[in-house]
Design a protein around this motif. Structure first.
Motif, PDB file in Angstrom:
ATOM      1  N   PRO A   1       9.899   0.232   5.890  1.00 40.17           N
ATOM      2  CA  PRO A   1       8.682  -0.573   5.946  1.00 40.17           C
ATOM      3  C   PRO A   1       7.702  -0.266   4.823  1.00 40.17           C
ATOM      4  N   VAL A   2       6.854  -1.244   4.576  1.00 40.60           N
ATOM      5  CA  VAL A   2       5.673  -1.073   3.744  1.00 40.60           C
ATOM      6  C   VAL A   2       4.497  -1.141   4.711  1.00 40.60           C
TER       7      VAL A   2
ATOM      8  N   GLN B   1      10.804   4.933   3.177  1.00 41.30           N
ATOM      9  CA  GLN B   1      12.180   4.483   2.996  1.00 41.30           C
ATOM     10  C   GLN B   1      13.189   5.591   3.222  1.00 41.30           C
TER      11      GLN B   1
ATOM     12  N   ARG C   1       0.335  -0.884   5.373  1.00 35.58           N
ATOM     13  CA  ARG C   1      -1.018  -0.862   4.820  1.00 35.58           C
ATOM     14  C   ARG C   1      -1.679   0.449   5.202  1.00 35.58           C
TER      15      ARG C   1
ATOM     16  N   ASP D   1       3.214   6.722  -1.859  1.00 33.49           N
ATOM     17  CA  ASP D   1       1.828   6.287  -1.704  1.00 33.49           C
ATOM     18  C   ASP D   1       1.435   5.415  -2.887  1.00 33.49           C
ATOM     19  N   ARG D   2       1.062   4.180  -2.591  1.00 35.81           N
ATOM     20  CA  ARG D   2       0.652   3.236  -3.626  1.00 35.81           C
ATOM     21  C   ARG D   2      -0.843   2.921  -3.542  1.00 35.81           C
TER      22      ARG D   2
ATOM     23  N   TYR E   1      -1.297   0.855   0.110  1.00 37.74           N
ATOM     24  CA  TYR E   1      -0.179   0.826   1.048  1.00 37.74           C
ATOM     25  C   TYR E   1       0.765   1.993   0.755  1.00 37.74           C
ATOM     26  N   VAL E   2       1.648   2.274   1.714  1.00 36.57           N
ATOM     27  CA  VAL E   2       2.705   3.255   1.503  1.00 36.57           C
ATOM     28  C   VAL E   2       4.046   2.598   1.795  1.00 36.57           C
ATOM     29  N   ARG E   3       5.032   2.968   1.036  1.00 38.33           N
ATOM     30  CA  ARG E   3       6.409   2.542   1.288  1.00 38.33           C
ATOM     31  C   ARG E   3       7.127   3.723   1.913  1.00 38.33           C
TER      32      ARG E   3
ATOM     33  N   GLN F   1      13.250  -2.936   7.598  1.00 39.27           N
ATOM     34  CA  GLN F   1      14.141  -4.051   7.307  1.00 39.27           C
ATOM     35  C   GLN F   1      15.516  -3.754   7.888  1.00 39.27           C
TER      36      GLN F   1
ATOM     37  N   SER G   1       1.556  -4.548   9.571  1.00 41.59           N
ATOM     38  CA  SER G   1       2.368  -3.746   8.655  1.00 41.59           C
ATOM     39  C   SER G   1       3.815  -4.121   8.782  1.00 41.59           C
TER      40      SER G   1
END
Length: 85
Positions: free
Chosen positions: A7-8, A43, A10, A35-36, A39-41, A84, A80
């Motif tokens: 997931p990504v 995986q 927020r 950490d972007r 948002y954070v990815r 997938q 959020s």
């Protein structure tokens, strides 16, 4: 990671708890958190799982999974992307 999935999320008050729930539901799988800023990815390789039961254990019984794509509390306005397939 050849086939990263997950997931990504927020950024918000609950993101660390959601990450902890994902880690609990995926023992033995290397979970990477990127950490972007906004948002954070989150995986893992090929497949990761997070269950409604685990999310509720971390976030409380009122926590709702709206669909396969969105998780959050209705009052938060949090939407959020979930893992997938």
């Amino acid at each position: 990671m050849k086939n990263p999935v997950g997931p990504v999320l927020r950024m918000g008050d609950e993101v660390e708890l959601i990450i902890a729930a994902i880690e609990d539901d995926n023992p033995g799988i290397d979970i990477e958190v990127i950490d972007r800023g906004a948002y954070v990815r989150v995986q893992g390789e090929d497949q990761i799982t997070v269950t409604e039961e685990t999310l509720r254990r971390y976030l409380g019984a009122d926590y709702e999974v709206w669909s396969r794509e969105y998780v959050g509390r209705p009052a938060d306005g949090l939407a959020s992307a979930a893992a997938q397939p």
